[in-house]
Each structure stands twice: as structure tokens, then as C-alpha cells.
Design a protein around this motif. Sequence first.
Motif, PDB file in Angstrom:
ATOM      1  N   ALA A  37      -2.830   6.974 149.606  1.00 28.00           N
ATOM      2  CA  ALA A  37      -2.000   7.479 148.338  1.00 28.00           C
ATOM      3  C   ALA A  37      -3.171   6.566 147.495  1.00 28.00           C
ATOM      4  N   THR A  38      -2.904   7.465 146.258  1.00 26.86           N
ATOM      5  CA  THR A  38      -4.523   6.885 145.536  1.00 26.86           C
ATOM      6  C   THR A  38      -3.700   5.528 144.898  1.00 26.86           C
ATOM      7  N   GLY A  39      -4.747   4.341 144.628  1.00 24.43           N
ATOM      8  CA  GLY A  39      -4.803   3.269 144.702  1.00 24.43           C
ATOM      9  C   GLY A  39      -5.211   3.731 143.149  1.00 24.43           C
ATOM     10  N   ALA A  40      -4.067   2.509 142.169  1.00 25.35           N
ATOM     11  CA  ALA A  40      -4.345   1.722 140.515  1.00 25.35           C
ATOM     12  C   ALA A  40      -5.645   2.251 140.036  1.00 25.35           C
ATOM     13  N   THR A  41      -6.132   2.799 139.187  1.00 24.56           N
ATOM     14  CA  THR A  41      -7.074   2.364 138.221  1.00 24.56           C
ATOM     15  C   THR A  41      -7.484   1.091 137.780  1.00 24.56           C
ATOM     16  N   GLY A  42      -8.478   1.076 137.793  1.00 25.96           N
ATOM     17  CA  GLY A  42      -9.521  -0.639 137.662  1.00 25.96           C
ATOM     18  C   GLY A  42      -9.588  -0.651 136.242  1.00 25.96           C
ATOM     19  N   GLY A  43      -9.533  -2.092 135.592  1.00 20.82           N
ATOM     20  CA  GLY A  43     -10.224  -2.229 134.427  1.00 20.82           C
ATOM     21  C   GLY A  43     -10.995  -1.668 133.794  1.00 20.82           C
TER      22      GLY A  43
END
Length: 92
Positions: A37-43
Motif C-alpha cells: 500500500a502507498t504510505g502517508a504523505t509527508g509533512g
Amino acid sequence: MKYSMMFSAVLVALAVSACERPAAVVTVPGPAGATGATGATGGTGSTGSTGAQGSTGSTGATGSTGDTGATGDRGKTGGNTVVIVPPASPSR
């Protein structure tokens, strides 16, 4: 001296080649697994510094002529106006 160095070099080469070498193990990768799965977007990062000011642009076109101003009062005509011009002062 020349032959002893040559003899030493040959002896070292034979000694190194006689060493036991471990068997080479080659691993073959298996089939690839499913994509994760694609990871969360960084800050969001901080804002960078302001760049240098650019050069001044060219002068724009001249605007249209404005409206004509109001007409002034009419001046006196003729009459008994006398203009007196004094004579030039004598030079010293």
C-alpha cells in the motif's frame, strides 16, 4: 639479490593459490510479491528564502490627452492703461 626477490614472489604466488577456497553460493530470487500500500504523505517543508528582486520593466505607453479646462474670464480691452518703462541705469 635479483633472483632471491623473484624466487620469493613465485613462492608467495604458489602459497596463495594453494589456499582452500570456499564454494560459491549463488542465490536465485523468487517471484516478486504483491505491491504494498502507498504510505502517508509527508509533512510540508518550510518556505524557502525570497529570491532576488528582478530588474525594472520598461516604461508603459503614454496615456491619452485629458479634457480641456474651463475658459477663464474675459480680460479688459482697450481703455486708458498706461505702461511706464524706466530708463536703463547709467553704468559706473
